[in-house]
Design a protein around this motif. Structure first.
Motif, PDB file in Angstrom:
ATOM      1  N   ALA A  36     -11.223  -1.079   4.509  1.00 53.40           N
ATOM      2  CA  ALA A  36      -9.948  -0.844   5.191  1.00 53.40           C
ATOM      3  C   ALA A  36      -9.452  -2.124   5.851  1.00 53.40           C
ATOM      4  O   ALA A  36      -8.249  -2.407   5.873  1.00 53.40           O
ATOM      5  CB  ALA A  36     -10.102   0.264   6.230  1.00 53.40           C
ATOM      6  N   GLY A  37     -10.380  -2.909   6.381  1.00 50.37           N
ATOM      7  CA  GLY A  37     -10.003  -4.182   6.982  1.00 50.37           C
ATOM      8  C   GLY A  37      -9.448  -5.153   5.961  1.00 50.37           C
ATOM      9  O   GLY A  37      -8.482  -5.870   6.223  1.00 50.37           O
ATOM     10  N   GLU A  38     -10.058  -5.183   4.769  1.00 48.96           N
ATOM     11  CA  GLU A  38      -9.533  -6.032   3.688  1.00 48.96           C
ATOM     12  C   GLU A  38      -8.130  -5.591   3.283  1.00 48.96           C
ATOM     13  O   GLU A  38      -7.238  -6.411   3.044  1.00 48.96           O
ATOM     14  CB  GLU A  38     -10.472  -5.968   2.482  1.00 48.96           C
ATOM     15  CG  GLU A  38     -11.827  -6.622   2.709  1.00 48.96           C
ATOM     16  CD  GLU A  38     -12.735  -6.467   1.503  1.00 48.96           C
ATOM     17  OE1 GLU A  38     -12.208  -6.148   0.413  1.00 48.96           O
ATOM     18  OE2 GLU A  38     -13.958  -6.648   1.645  1.00 48.96           O
ATOM     19  N   PHE A  39      -7.936  -4.287   3.187  1.00 46.15           N
ATOM     20  CA  PHE A  39      -6.619  -3.741   2.836  1.00 46.15           C
ATOM     21  C   PHE A  39      -5.579  -4.131   3.885  1.00 46.15           C
ATOM     22  O   PHE A  39      -4.471  -4.566   3.552  1.00 46.15           O
ATOM     23  CB  PHE A  39      -6.737  -2.222   2.734  1.00 46.15           C
ATOM     24  CG  PHE A  39      -5.446  -1.523   2.386  1.00 46.15           C
ATOM     25  CD1 PHE A  39      -5.004  -1.455   1.079  1.00 46.15           C
ATOM     26  CD2 PHE A  39      -4.678  -0.917   3.369  1.00 46.15           C
ATOM     27  CE1 PHE A  39      -3.822  -0.800   0.749  1.00 46.15           C
ATOM     28  CE2 PHE A  39      -3.499  -0.267   3.059  1.00 46.15           C
ATOM     29  CZ  PHE A  39      -3.067  -0.208   1.739  1.00 46.15           C
ATOM     30  N   THR A  79     -10.292  -9.948   9.054  1.00 43.42           N
ATOM     31  CA  THR A  79     -10.138  -8.835   9.986  1.00 43.42           C
ATOM     32  C   THR A  79     -11.442  -8.597  10.719  1.00 43.42           C
ATOM     33  O   THR A  79     -12.486  -8.367  10.096  1.00 43.42           O
ATOM     34  CB  THR A  79      -9.724  -7.545   9.246  1.00 43.42           C
ATOM     35  OG1 THR A  79      -8.440  -7.733   8.663  1.00 43.42           O
ATOM     36  CG2 THR A  79      -9.651  -6.370  10.209  1.00 43.42           C
ATOM     37  N   ALA A  80     -11.381  -8.666  12.028  1.00 45.80           N
ATOM     38  CA  ALA A  80     -12.549  -8.346  12.850  1.00 45.80           C
ATOM     39  C   ALA A  80     -12.647  -6.833  12.993  1.00 45.80           C
ATOM     40  O   ALA A  80     -11.654  -6.162  13.272  1.00 45.80           O
ATOM     41  CB  ALA A  80     -12.417  -8.997  14.229  1.00 45.80           C
ATOM     42  N   PRO A 112       3.138 -10.222  -6.410  1.00 44.98           N
ATOM     43  CA  PRO A 112       2.098 -10.724  -5.506  1.00 44.98           C
ATOM     44  C   PRO A 112       1.796  -9.808  -4.322  1.00 44.98           C
ATOM     45  O   PRO A 112       0.812 -10.042  -3.610  1.00 44.98           O
ATOM     46  CB  PRO A 112       2.679 -12.064  -5.012  1.00 44.98           C
ATOM     47  CG  PRO A 112       3.679 -12.463  -6.043  1.00 44.98           C
ATOM     48  CD  PRO A 112       4.269 -11.176  -6.500  1.00 44.98           C
ATOM     49  N   LEU A 113       2.619  -8.788  -4.072  1.00 43.47           N
ATOM     50  CA  LEU A 113       2.339  -7.873  -2.969  1.00 43.47           C
ATOM     51  C   LEU A 113       0.985  -7.206  -3.198  1.00 43.47           C
ATOM     52  O   LEU A 113       0.666  -6.779  -4.307  1.00 43.47           O
ATOM     53  CB  LEU A 113       3.449  -6.828  -2.851  1.00 43.47           C
ATOM     54  CG  LEU A 113       4.850  -7.375  -2.508  1.00 43.47           C
ATOM     55  CD1 LEU A 113       5.888  -6.261  -2.563  1.00 43.47           C
ATOM     56  CD2 LEU A 113       4.869  -8.045  -1.135  1.00 43.47           C
ATOM     57  N   THR A 114       0.190  -7.122  -2.156  1.00 38.63           N
ATOM     58  CA  THR A 114      -1.209  -6.701  -2.267  1.00 38.63           C
ATOM     59  C   THR A 114      -1.430  -5.405  -3.040  1.00 38.63           C
ATOM     60  O   THR A 114      -2.343  -5.331  -3.875  1.00 38.63           O
ATOM     61  CB  THR A 114      -1.823  -6.594  -0.858  1.00 38.63           C
ATOM     62  OG1 THR A 114      -1.794  -7.885  -0.248  1.00 38.63           O
ATOM     63  CG2 THR A 114      -3.259  -6.100  -0.914  1.00 38.63           C
ATOM     64  N   PRO A 115      -0.642  -4.347  -2.848  1.00 35.48           N
ATOM     65  CA  PRO A 115      -0.917  -3.097  -3.575  1.00 35.48           C
ATOM     66  C   PRO A 115      -0.781  -3.209  -5.088  1.00 35.48           C
ATOM     67  O   PRO A 115      -1.254  -2.337  -5.818  1.00 35.48           O
ATOM     68  CB  PRO A 115       0.133  -2.125  -3.010  1.00 35.48           C
ATOM     69  CG  PRO A 115       0.450  -2.662  -1.657  1.00 35.48           C
ATOM     70  CD  PRO A 115       0.400  -4.152  -1.813  1.00 35.48           C
ATOM     71  N   PHE A 116      -0.152  -4.293  -5.583  1.00 34.62           N
ATOM     72  CA  PHE A 116       0.095  -4.415  -7.021  1.00 34.62           C
ATOM     73  C   PHE A 116      -0.845  -5.402  -7.693  1.00 34.62           C
ATOM     74  O   PHE A 116      -0.579  -5.883  -8.803  1.00 34.62           O
ATOM     75  CB  PHE A 116       1.556  -4.820  -7.267  1.00 34.62           C
ATOM     76  CG  PHE A 116       2.551  -3.914  -6.591  1.00 34.62           C
ATOM     77  CD1 PHE A 116       2.388  -2.540  -6.616  1.00 34.62           C
ATOM     78  CD2 PHE A 116       3.633  -4.449  -5.893  1.00 34.62           C
ATOM     79  CE1 PHE A 116       3.292  -1.695  -5.981  1.00 34.62           C
ATOM     80  CE2 PHE A 116       4.540  -3.610  -5.256  1.00 34.62           C
ATOM     81  CZ  PHE A 116       4.372  -2.233  -5.301  1.00 34.62           C
ATOM     82  N   ARG A 117      -1.965  -5.701  -7.074  1.00 37.62           N
ATOM     83  CA  ARG A 117      -2.869  -6.724  -7.610  1.00 37.62           C
ATOM     84  C   ARG A 117      -3.520  -6.301  -8.927  1.00 37.62           C
ATOM     85  O   ARG A 117      -3.990  -7.150  -9.690  1.00 37.62           O
ATOM     86  CB  ARG A 117      -3.951  -7.057  -6.574  1.00 37.62           C
ATOM     87  CG  ARG A 117      -4.767  -5.884  -6.109  1.00 37.62           C
ATOM     88  CD  ARG A 117      -5.604  -6.225  -4.884  1.00 37.62           C
ATOM     89  NE  ARG A 117      -6.148  -5.030  -4.258  1.00 37.62           N
ATOM     90  CZ  ARG A 117      -6.685  -5.023  -3.041  1.00 37.62           C
ATOM     91  NH1 ARG A 117      -6.739  -6.149  -2.351  1.00 37.62           N
ATOM     92  NH2 ARG A 117      -7.155  -3.910  -2.527  1.00 37.62           N
TER      93      ARG A 117
END
Length: 735
Positions: A199-202, A211-212, A453-458
């Motif tokens: 979840a932190g990576e997301f 992300t801490a 490049p948006l993260t959800p479309f990787r």
């Protein structure tokens, strides 16, 4: 310096005025990350632990010490009710410091929104949908509004990660930051995350920061749990004397559902929530409880709250529940599951089992505030099976599921992990159209460079994107200009010009229901004039139906009638099904089960033992009728179901197939048990092309904008992103 000493003076005064003796562990952990590092932060702590204050104390200290030249912090909340609640809490905290707090969603007045545009500053609280509208309609204002943005807080982050709405939120954050030229720190809040690291990576996607995820030691909570089972009519499973502890009850009014009668008696004189799993059930339960008030000649003490009600009805319920002097009960769906504080609740009820451990924990967390112990009573309602019913229909699935959800957390502290790796083509359409609408004419290459490049479309390839763009051009959603650029086409404008475009979650076609000057809410499939509908916990007769404007005019009448708001699917994890098998096959006694529930569990265990359904997955029901219990979650169950029907059917002579997902499949076949397993295992062991698990010509429109996609992408998105082939293969390998 201690974290407390780092806070701005007005925050220290706020703490002092509330006689806090020390900071909580969650406040110390959040302060350490936000004051002493440049990391993003994911704060996982139990409900009512003070997460919101924990992150906003350092944020507001920064905004007070070094006032930003624009909005300095954005708070993204999943529900209007949650934003309204947090707005009041933050506004009180910020008033003396002169830090403005703004909120923006569909129910906020235009005048309040315009004030923020004239004076962008302080903290903006907003839903993902309103942020989408802001980026689309006020795109050129983004640098001025957010040019000095420093923090983005995403509340209840677990609820946003269940589908496209979480992906939309990350897309919006990345698009806003690119347009405003800023790199704010991201902060996620949640009480129920199964896999905080992923979840932190997301949360950090595209931010360039780590992300801490601080570990927070929390004291053990003592729950007050009770679970009782009721047949809707006739004798109960126990000896008939069972009641909830420490409460004297009267007999149920004649003709009333005994489970709802129990809720009626045990909410009297108390402030409670009653959770249900659908809007239809919410209406039905509220109407039944109000009818009991009439039969007992008692004043109505039941409110209703769900997503199809008008803002006035929802806010009335919220405000009434916050009144400490009123003993009211609100029947609700997930709309009151999340962090809104509605005061000192004495207990929560849950009718049947929620779908997830996460949902159970959220609902349990509505109680237990202000020093009380969290308290939830489960009411399991079941229609008695016909005398000649087959084995699967005699299993009390909600009862077993409810026990399993509790034990997964109580025994193992297990919560569902996030579903990653989907192919969100529906969201891809949405963000393509939104980006094109906000930026004007754009070349295909430039559009791809903004969206892909948006993260959800990787996981989406450039070739898939070319297929999408060509299709949208052919259908008129996008048009090519003479210069070769792309703009929104005529068909696309009809989609994006509706306010419903801002949301990525699927909605049914809704009709607004009105009675004189009151707006009651929305329904789907309105009945003809003269028929009755149920909404806002009451029954109404349809007086006029305006299909062009999608309006229903009605008058209140007495009676009961089912409501319909559209389908509501559940998503149940494989771990829940495996725990259900363990509960059925075991002998553990659960202290929260009351007499009827104990007796019903004992009956179910005897049936399971005699049939062998927990020991072997395939049970003969007589003749050539069989039942398969795979103990798989929703998406791997679906993959197995399709494997059997599409790949094995001819070999095994399959017919009369039906399923109750994700619990069992019932069918006739011409082969024996051994040949069935041989066929299924042989096909499961192959290198399965996920597309082969779709019917010929099938185009499974699954998400909101699938209907605008080329068929090949819809099929690919469902096959590769929804069906859990890996989970199915792992289970069949055990047979």
């Amino acid at each position: 310096m201690s974290i407390y000493d780092r806070y701005a003076p007005f925050i220290r005064e706020y703490i002092y005025s509330r006689s806090w003796q020390s900071l909580r562990a969650v406040q110390t952990a959040a302060g350490d990350v936000l004051f002493n590092t440049d990391d993003n932060l994911l704060l996982c702590a139990s409900t009512a632990s003070g997460k919101t204050e924990a992150v906003f104390f350092p944020i507001l200290t920064d905004l007070w010490e070094n006032p930003p030249s624009s909005v300095g912090a954005i708070y993204i909340g999943p529900l209007k009710a949650l934003i309204n609640d947090q707005f009041l809490r933050l506004e009180e905290l910020c008033r003396d410091a002169g830090i403005p707090v703004w909120h923006r969603h569909g129910d906020v007045s235009q005048s309040h929104r315009e004030k923020m545009f004239r004076n962008p500053s302080g903290v903006l609280q907003i839903t993902p949908e309103s942020l989408e509208a802001l980026l689309m309609r006020r795109n050129t204002d983004i640098p001025r509004l957010f040019g000095d943005l420093r923090y983005i807080v995403v509340d209840e982050v677990h609820s946003l990660m269940r589908g496209d709405r979480g992906g939309q939120t990350i897309c919006l954050i990345e698009r806003l930051c690119a347009k405003a030229g800023v790199s704010p720190r991201r902060i996620g809040l949640s009480a129920t995350l199964g896999d905080p690291e992923s979840a932190g990576e997301f949360l950090s996607g595209g931010s360039g920061r780590r992300t801490a995820v601080p570990g927070i030691a929390e004291k053990e909570l003592v729950w007050r749990l009770a679970m009782e089972h009721f047949f809707t009519e006739g004798e109960q499973a126990g000896d008939g004397t069972s009641v909830f502890p420490d409460v004297k009850t009267d007999s149920a009014p004649e003709g009333c559902d005994p489970g709802l009668s129990c809720i009626f008696e045990h909410t009297r004189g108390k402030k409670c929530l009653v959770f249900v799993n659908s809007r239809e059930e919410c209406e039905e339960v509220t109407a039944s409880l109000r009818r009991m008030c009439e039969l007992r000649h008692e004043p109505d003490r039941f409110m209703i709250h769900h997503g199809n009600l008008s803002a006035s009805f929802r806010e009335t319920a919220e405000d009434s529940m916050k009144d400490e002097n009123r003993a009211l009960t609100t029947v609700t769906t997930a709309t009151l599951e999340l962090g809104i504080d509605i005061g000192r609740l004495e207990r929560a009820f849950q009718i049947d089992a929620p779908y997830t451990v996460s949902s159970f924990l959220q609902r349990m967390g509505r109680t237990g505030r202000r020093g009380n112990k969290p308290e939830m009573w489960f009411i399991m309602r079941e229609e008695r099976a016909e005398p000649r019913a087959m084995l699967p229909a005699t299993v009390p699935w909600p009862l077993i599921q409810g026990i399993s959800l509790i034990q997964l957390y109580a025994d193992d502290r297990w919560v569902e992990p996030q579903r990653m790796g989907r192919l969100p083509f529906s969201l891809l359409y949405h963000q393509t159209m939104s980006t094109l609408a906000s930026g004007g004419e754009t070349s295909p290459a430039a559009l791809a460079s903004k969206v892909l490049p948006l993260t959800p479309f990787r996981n989406i390839t450039r070739e898939d994107y070319r297929v999408l763009l060509r299709h949208l051009i052919s259908t008129g959603h996008i048009e090519r200009t003479e210069r070769g650029g792309l703009i929104v086409g005529t068909a696309g404008e009809r989609v994006i010009n509706s306010y419903k475009f801002y949301a990525v979650f699927r909605e049914n076609e809704e009709y607004t229901v009105r009675s004189r000057s009151q707006e009651l809410g929305t329904i789907v499939r309105p009945p003809p004039v003269g028929e009755k509908i149920a909404i806002a916990g009451k029954v109404w007769t349809v007086e006029e139906l305006d299909r062009k404007r999608r309006l229903v005019f009605c008058d209140e009448v007495k009676g009961q009638v089912p409501a319909y708001f559209g389908e509501c699917a559940g998503d149940i994890h494989t771990a829940v099904l495996e725990k259900m098998r363990s509960v059925l096959s075991g002998s553990t006694e659960y202290p929260y089960l009351l007499e009827n529930a104990k007796a019903r569990l004992a009956e179910a265990r005897r049936s399971a033992s005699m049939s062998g359904m927990t020991e072997k997955p395939l049970i003969n029901l007589g003749g050539d009728m069989w039942c398969l219990f795979p103990w798989l979650g929703s998406y791997s169950f679906l993959a197995l179901e399709r494997l059997i029907r599409l790949h094995c059917a001819d070999e095994i002579g399959l017919s009369s197939f039906s399923s109750k997902r994700p619990f069992f499949m019932q069918f006739r076949m011409k082969v024996n048990e051994s040949d069935f397993f041989k066929s299924v295992k042989a096909h499961a062991e192959k290198d399965i092309d996920p597309i082969s698990l779709l019917w010929p010509g099938e185009c499974p429109v699954f998400d909101k904008y699938d209907e605008y996609l080329p068929e090949e992408l819809v099929r690919k998105g469902f096959a590769f992103g929804v069906l859990d082939i890996k989970g199915m293969k792992e289970r069949t390998a055990q047979w």
